[in-house]
Design a protein around this motif. Structure first.
Motif, PDB file in Angstrom:
ATOM      1  N   ARG A  98     -47.848  17.742 -63.057  1.00  0.00           N
ATOM      2  CA  ARG A  98     -48.936  18.563 -63.606  1.00  0.00           C
ATOM      3  C   ARG A  98     -50.238  17.763 -63.686  1.00  0.00           C
ATOM      4  NH1 ARG A  98     -47.364  21.491 -68.739  1.00  0.00           N
ATOM      5  NH2 ARG A  98     -46.738  23.085 -67.265  1.00  0.00           N
ATOM      6  N   LEU A  99     -50.173  16.517 -64.136  1.00  0.00           N
ATOM      7  CA  LEU A  99     -51.376  15.680 -64.222  1.00  0.00           C
ATOM      8  C   LEU A  99     -52.026  15.526 -62.845  1.00  0.00           C
ATOM      9  CD1 LEU A  99     -53.268  13.574 -65.634  1.00  0.00           C
ATOM     10  CD2 LEU A  99     -51.585  11.858 -64.942  1.00  0.00           C
ATOM     11  N   ILE A 100     -51.215  15.254 -61.839  1.00  0.00           N
ATOM     12  CA  ILE A 100     -51.742  15.062 -60.488  1.00  0.00           C
ATOM     13  C   ILE A 100     -52.346  16.359 -59.963  1.00  0.00           C
ATOM     14  CG2 ILE A 100     -51.118  14.533 -58.095  1.00  0.00           C
ATOM     15  CD1 ILE A 100     -48.983  12.595 -59.353  1.00  0.00           C
TER      16      ILE A 100
ATOM     17  N   MET B  49     -38.341  16.320 -67.243  1.00  0.00           N
ATOM     18  CA  MET B  49     -39.521  16.688 -68.027  1.00  0.00           C
ATOM     19  C   MET B  49     -40.679  15.734 -67.726  1.00  0.00           C
ATOM     20  SD  MET B  49     -40.484  18.938 -70.353  1.00  0.00           S
ATOM     21  CE  MET B  49     -39.155  19.458 -71.394  1.00  0.00           C
ATOM     22  N   GLU B  50     -40.394  14.445 -67.674  1.00  0.00           N
ATOM     23  CA  GLU B  50     -41.433  13.459 -67.372  1.00  0.00           C
ATOM     24  C   GLU B  50     -41.973  13.648 -65.953  1.00  0.00           C
ATOM     25  OE1 GLU B  50     -39.819   9.583 -68.235  1.00  0.00           O
ATOM     26  OE2 GLU B  50     -39.544  10.101 -70.348  1.00  0.00           O
ATOM     27  N   ARG B  51     -41.080  13.907 -65.009  1.00  0.00           N
ATOM     28  CA  ARG B  51     -41.507  14.131 -63.627  1.00  0.00           C
ATOM     29  C   ARG B  51     -42.415  15.358 -63.554  1.00  0.00           C
ATOM     30  NH1 ARG B  51     -36.778  13.693 -61.264  1.00  0.00           N
ATOM     31  NH2 ARG B  51     -36.319  15.890 -61.318  1.00  0.00           N
ATOM     32  N   GLY B  52     -42.066  16.406 -64.293  1.00  0.00           N
ATOM     33  CA  GLY B  52     -42.892  17.616 -64.331  1.00  0.00           C
ATOM     34  C   GLY B  52     -44.257  17.371 -64.947  1.00  0.00           C
TER      35      GLY B  52
ATOM     36  N   ARG C  82     -47.683  15.850 -51.945  1.00  0.00           N
ATOM     37  CA  ARG C  82     -46.936  17.114 -52.081  1.00  0.00           C
ATOM     38  C   ARG C  82     -45.648  16.914 -52.880  1.00  0.00           C
ATOM     39  NH1 ARG C  82     -47.894  18.246 -46.143  1.00  0.00           N
ATOM     40  NH2 ARG C  82     -49.816  19.448 -46.177  1.00  0.00           N
ATOM     41  N   ASP C  83     -44.914  15.860 -52.551  1.00  0.00           N
ATOM     42  CA  ASP C  83     -43.671  15.581 -53.275  1.00  0.00           C
ATOM     43  C   ASP C  83     -43.936  15.343 -54.757  1.00  0.00           C
ATOM     44  OD1 ASP C  83     -42.155  15.874 -50.996  1.00  0.00           O
ATOM     45  OD2 ASP C  83     -41.895  13.714 -50.664  1.00  0.00           O
ATOM     46  N   TRP C  84     -44.998  14.611 -55.067  1.00  0.00           N
ATOM     47  CA  TRP C  84     -45.345  14.364 -56.468  1.00  0.00           C
ATOM     48  C   TRP C  84     -45.736  15.655 -57.170  1.00  0.00           C
ATOM     49  CZ3 TRP C  84     -49.041   9.596 -55.684  1.00  0.00           C
ATOM     50  CH2 TRP C  84     -48.277   8.457 -55.392  1.00  0.00           C
ATOM     51  N   GLU C  85     -46.591  16.450 -56.540  1.00  0.00           N
ATOM     52  CA  GLU C  85     -47.069  17.683 -57.174  1.00  0.00           C
ATOM     53  C   GLU C  85     -45.955  18.702 -57.362  1.00  0.00           C
ATOM     54  OE1 GLU C  85     -50.521  19.605 -55.653  1.00  0.00           O
ATOM     55  OE2 GLU C  85     -51.776  17.844 -55.909  1.00  0.00           O
ATOM     56  N   GLN C  86     -44.985  18.714 -56.487  1.00  0.00           N
ATOM     57  CA  GLN C  86     -43.886  19.670 -56.589  1.00  0.00           C
ATOM     58  C   GLN C  86     -42.697  19.081 -57.352  1.00  0.00           C
ATOM     59  OE1 GLN C  86     -43.216  21.039 -52.579  1.00  0.00           O
ATOM     60  NE2 GLN C  86     -45.303  21.824 -52.424  1.00  0.00           N
ATOM     61  N   ALA C  87     -42.908  17.900 -57.929  1.00  0.00           N
ATOM     62  CA  ALA C  87     -41.901  17.202 -58.742  1.00  0.00           C
ATOM     63  C   ALA C  87     -40.612  16.938 -57.974  1.00  0.00           C
ATOM     64  CB  ALA C  87     -41.630  17.960 -60.044  1.00  0.00           C
ATOM     65  N   ARG C  88     -40.723  16.791 -56.655  1.00  0.00           N
ATOM     66  CA  ARG C  88     -39.545  16.411 -55.857  1.00  0.00           C
ATOM     67  C   ARG C  88     -39.328  14.909 -55.933  1.00  0.00           C
ATOM     68  NH1 ARG C  88     -41.093  20.356 -51.139  1.00  0.00           N
ATOM     69  NH2 ARG C  88     -42.482  18.640 -50.640  1.00  0.00           N
ATOM     70  N   ALA C  89     -40.384  14.180 -56.239  1.00  0.00           N
ATOM     71  CA  ALA C  89     -40.307  12.730 -56.388  1.00  0.00           C
ATOM     72  C   ALA C  89     -41.129  12.342 -57.615  1.00  0.00           C
ATOM     73  CB  ALA C  89     -40.872  12.030 -55.147  1.00  0.00           C
ATOM     74  N   THR C  90     -40.717  11.283 -58.268  1.00  0.00           N
ATOM     75  CA  THR C  90     -41.435  10.807 -59.452  1.00  0.00           C
ATOM     76  C   THR C  90     -42.468   9.766 -59.036  1.00  0.00           C
ATOM     77  OG1 THR C  90     -39.467  11.132 -60.794  1.00  0.00           O
ATOM     78  CG2 THR C  90     -41.174   9.713 -61.705  1.00  0.00           C
ATOM     79  N   PRO C  91     -43.760  10.042 -59.296  1.00  0.00           N
ATOM     80  CA  PRO C  91     -44.767   9.043 -58.955  1.00  0.00           C
ATOM     81  C   PRO C  91     -44.605   7.804 -59.842  1.00  0.00           C
ATOM     82  CG  PRO C  91     -45.787  10.961 -60.001  1.00  0.00           C
ATOM     83  CD  PRO C  91     -44.333  11.234 -59.870  1.00  0.00           C
ATOM     84  N   PRO C  92     -44.725   6.620 -59.267  1.00  0.00           N
ATOM     85  CA  PRO C  92     -44.605   5.401 -60.070  1.00  0.00           C
ATOM     86  C   PRO C  92     -45.781   5.259 -61.039  1.00  0.00           C
ATOM     87  CG  PRO C  92     -45.164   4.873 -57.797  1.00  0.00           C
ATOM     88  CD  PRO C  92     -44.942   6.347 -57.855  1.00  0.00           C
ATOM     89  N   ASP C  93     -45.609   4.393 -62.010  1.00  0.00           N
ATOM     90  CA  ASP C  93     -46.642   4.197 -63.036  1.00  0.00           C
ATOM     91  C   ASP C  93     -48.000   3.840 -62.445  1.00  0.00           C
ATOM     92  OD1 ASP C  93     -44.759   4.763 -64.976  1.00  0.00           O
ATOM     93  OD2 ASP C  93     -44.390   2.663 -65.480  1.00  0.00           O
ATOM     94  N   PHE C  94     -48.028   2.999 -61.403  1.00  0.00           N
ATOM     95  CA  PHE C  94     -49.319   2.613 -60.837  1.00  0.00           C
ATOM     96  C   PHE C  94     -50.032   3.826 -60.241  1.00  0.00           C
ATOM     97  CE2 PHE C  94     -46.838   2.267 -56.921  1.00  0.00           C
ATOM     98  CZ  PHE C  94     -47.699   2.793 -55.979  1.00  0.00           C
TER      99      PHE C  94
END
Length: 92
Positions: free
Chosen positions: A32-34, A25-28, A60-72
């Motif tokens: 979405r924010l990105i 859920m957090e990754r999604g 792409r990985d972040w936007e498709q929720a394949r990877a979790t973007p770090p806090d920074f």
């Protein structure tokens, strides 16, 4: 190994639906924010990546929720959302 609790159970009537964990859920939400930030600026993934010096594959990985973007990265995107021209000028 500790399992993440299910936050959103799967739809029993949909064989292709899967349960969602808190991590998922957090990754999604981060994805979405990105995506909303990029599309709000009217940029393609390639344009956003070039303008703000983010590898396009990572974006792409972040936007498709394949990877979790770090806090920074989330903080960076929030700054981009508020001050896109200033950030673009700063990283140029």
């Amino acid at each position: 190994m500790k399992k993440n609790p299910i936050v959103l159970p799967s739809d029993p009537g949909d064989p292709e639906d899967g349960a969602v964990t808190q991590e998922g859920m957090e990754r999604g939400q981060r994805a979405r924010l990105i995506r909303m930030t990029r599309t709000g600026l009217g940029l393609t993934q390639a344009e956003f990546a070039e303008r703000f010096h983010v590898p396009v594959g990572t974006l792409r990985d972040w936007e498709q929720a394949r990877a979790t973007p770090p806090d920074f990265a989330i903080a960076y995107v929030r700054v981009i959302r508020q001050f896109p021209d200033i950030v673009a000028k700063a990283v140029a």
